[in-house]
Write an enzyme that holds these catalytic residues in place. Structure first.
Site, short mmCIF file in Angstrom:
data_model
loop_
_atom_site.label_atom_id
_atom_site.label_comp_id
_atom_site.label_asym_id
_atom_site.label_seq_id
_atom_site.Cartn_x
_atom_site.Cartn_y
_atom_site.Cartn_z
N ASN A 281 -66.56 -17.58 -51.54
CA ASN A 281 -65.56 -17.18 -52.55
C ASN A 281 -64.51 -16.20 -52.04
O ASN A 281 -63.36 -16.20 -52.49
CB ASN A 281 -66.24 -16.63 -53.81
CG ASN A 281 -67.13 -15.44 -53.54
OD1 ASN A 281 -67.72 -15.31 -52.47
ND2 ASN A 281 -67.24 -14.55 -54.51
N LYS B 249 -73.33 -16.80 -40.13
CA LYS B 249 -73.60 -18.11 -40.73
C LYS B 249 -72.80 -18.14 -42.03
O LYS B 249 -73.18 -17.52 -43.02
CB LYS B 249 -75.10 -18.29 -41.00
CG LYS B 249 -75.49 -19.74 -41.38
CD LYS B 249 -75.08 -20.10 -42.78
CE LYS B 249 -75.36 -21.57 -43.08
NZ LYS B 249 -74.66 -22.01 -44.32
N GLY C 270 -74.64 -13.53 -51.58
CA GLY C 270 -74.86 -14.86 -52.15
C GLY C 270 -75.70 -14.82 -53.40
O GLY C 270 -75.70 -13.84 -54.14
N GLU D 162 -76.30 -8.43 -51.16
CA GLU D 162 -75.29 -8.30 -52.21
C GLU D 162 -75.31 -9.62 -52.96
O GLU D 162 -74.82 -10.64 -52.45
CB GLU D 162 -73.92 -8.02 -51.59
CG GLU D 162 -72.92 -7.45 -52.58
CD GLU D 162 -72.27 -8.50 -53.45
OE1 GLU D 162 -72.75 -8.67 -54.60
OE2 GLU D 162 -71.33 -9.15 -53.01
N LEU D 163 -75.90 -9.61 -54.15
CA LEU D 163 -76.16 -10.85 -54.87
C LEU D 163 -75.24 -10.98 -56.09
O LEU D 163 -74.14 -10.45 -56.09
CB LEU D 163 -77.64 -10.92 -55.23
CG LEU D 163 -78.61 -10.70 -54.05
CD1 LEU D 163 -80.06 -10.76 -54.50
CD2 LEU D 163 -78.34 -11.71 -52.93
N CYS E 271 -68.46 -12.14 -57.63
CA CYS E 271 -69.67 -11.49 -58.13
C CYS E 271 -69.32 -10.30 -58.99
O CYS E 271 -70.05 -9.97 -59.93
CB CYS E 271 -70.57 -11.09 -56.97
SG CYS E 271 -69.78 -9.99 -55.77
N GLU F 93 -75.09 -15.62 -65.07
CA GLU F 93 -73.86 -15.36 -64.33
C GLU F 93 -72.93 -16.56 -64.46
O GLU F 93 -73.30 -17.70 -64.16
CB GLU F 93 -74.15 -15.10 -62.85
CG GLU F 93 -72.87 -14.80 -62.08
CD GLU F 93 -73.10 -14.44 -60.63
OE1 GLU F 93 -72.25 -13.74 -60.05
OE2 GLU F 93 -74.13 -14.85 -60.06
#
Length: 450
Positions: free
Chosen positions: A130, A153, A205, A227-228, A261, A355
């Site tokens: 994103n 990755k 993610g 960091e979700l 996010c 979310e």
């Protein structure tokens, strides 16, 4: 074989051959060998190269911005702004890293005692689509300045962006292996984490991805930063400046087509102003230019993939079935999802308790300050919240009550190189950016000299 597909017109853009396990091991070895030399360089040497990386980004912001737009659909003006923000992060750490990692003197009964910061080695970054440049640079800039080296990755739909990021560092003069892009599928991540030469992992993610990576790293006793997701509330109190608040809330929700996010995803409005606010908010959102993301004045383009648009559509339709009312938008065509506003949203609806990763938001009305806090905290996420009020004392008294990694007053939640960024709950742990972020992947060595 990986390929990038333009979400706006369906054109196939780029093809990439996936690394074999042998090639992958070779790249990790190159990274480690580079680290052995890189960790011995001075901050001055590292900063010189990091400033060059910033220059490379600024001089080629249109080129890199177009790659972002073509691969994941971000409107071109926002894509260019993303590249510029990456340059800012490079400059910030080039200027500040040495001071941030200075020995911390601690007075004890020793002749001298202090904390000394040393790099760990090869750090793996698993990054999302994103913000395909920014998410990577906010990892890479501090870690390279700290003396670590990075391997990336990236998400499979933004592999050209990943390739370009490696190009930025190479063009800036960083040593070969200091930052490498790995073209591989998610099923190969486990082997990378388990490689003895890889010392830590950072992931931005989803919760399932974070849980999986943390589990694998945990078995190897390797540190992770996660960091979700987030479901940030935009809390509008009765004394808020409506014009400024509406502008900020519209940007907070619909920037990057809502695919962030830290986007404002739940709009909580005091009952006394709810009717007027809703009317003005609809009018503001209607003014967003919708169209081709390559056009300079487009603000709402397309979502990055059609499956993501379908997921959002289901959340909206399920919420409508439960009693929410569509007051703007609601339609989908392929990867395009109309800017959508729902009213009458309650805490049991998907638009509230899940979310939502796209251009849709629900409005929920509250009665009191305590009610607003309770609604905002009624979430498994804890990334951030924005509160809007003209009363500074009210804001200061409320801030400790929000269970979030960040609280912004009269502003949208945003990442800034100068401030720590991260969440609590299933929004993750650890911090990126600022002096806190650069210290996540260093050995904080205690030194005691008697």
């Amino acid at each position: 074989m990986k390929e990038s597909i333009n979400p706006y017109n369906g054109d196939k853009l780029f093809n990439f051959n996936e690394l074999t396990y042998s090639e992958l091991e070779g790249k990790v070895k190159v990274a480690h060998e580079c680290y052995l030399d890189w960790k011995e360089t001075s901050y001055e040497e590292r900063a010189k190269l990091m400033y060059k990386a910033a220059e490379e980004l600024r001089n080629n912001k249109r080129k890199y911005g177009e790659i972002i737009t073509k691969e994941m659909g971000k409107p071109i003006s926002q894509a260019i702004a993303e590249v510029e923000k990456c340059a800012w992060a490079c400059e910030y750490y080039a200027e500040n890293a040495e001071n941030q990692l200075q020995d911390e003197i601690i007075e004890t009964d020793a002749e001298t005692s202090y904390v000394h910061y040393q790099p760990l080695g090869v750090i793996l970054a698993v990054m999302p689509w994103n913000y395909p440049f920014w998410q990577v640079f906010r990892f890479a800039a501090p870690n390279l300045m700290a003396g670590n080296v990075g391997i990336l990755k990236h998400a499979s739909n933004v592999m050209k962006s990943a390739e370009m990021i490696q190009e930025v560092f190479e063009n800036a003069g960083f040593p070969k292996g200091c930052f490498q892009n790995l073209i591989l599928s998610s099923d190969k991540i486990k082997s990378v984490i388990e490689n003895d030469l890889v010392k830590a992992v950072t992931l931005t993610g989803s919760k399932p991805a974070g849980s999986s990576v943390a589990s694998i790293a945990g078995e190897q006793i390797k540190k992770t930063v996660l960091e979700l997701g987030g479901s940030n509330a935009l809390v509008v109190f009765d004394d808020a400046n409506l014009d400024e608040t509406i502008e900020t809330c519209a940007t907070a929700r619909f920037q990057n087509v809502g695919q962030s996010c830290i986007a404002g995803k739940r709009l909580l409005v005091h009952k006394s102003i709810a009717e007027e606010f809703t009317k003005l908010f609809i009018e503001r959102v209607k003014r967003f230019k919708v169209g081709d993301p390559m056009e300079e004045d487009t603000y709402i383009g397309v979502m990055a993939r059609e499956d993501l648009a379908k997921d959002l559509e289901k959340q909206v339709l399920d919420s409508i079935e439960m009693g929410a009312k569509v007051i703007l938008g609601g339609g989908r065509k392929g990867t395009y999802f109309e800017p959508t506003i729902l009213s009458g949203v309650t805490a049991d609806m998907p638009i509230f308790n899940e979310e939502t990763f796209g251009p849709a938001i629900g409005i929920t009305v509250f009665d009191s300050d305590d009610d607003a806090v309770e609604l905002s905290n009624n979430s498994v996420f804890g990334l951030g919240a924005s509160i809007f009020t003209s009363d500074r004392n009210r804001a200061k008294n409320l801030i400790p009550k929000f269970n979030e990694g960040a609280v912004f007053v009269n502003e949208l939640v945003k990442s800034d190189p100068r401030l720590p960024f991260g969440g609590i709950g299933i929004s993750g742990y650890g911090r990126e950016l600022s002096s806190h972020g650069i210290k996540e992947f260093v050995n904080k060595k205690t030194v005691y000299i008697k």
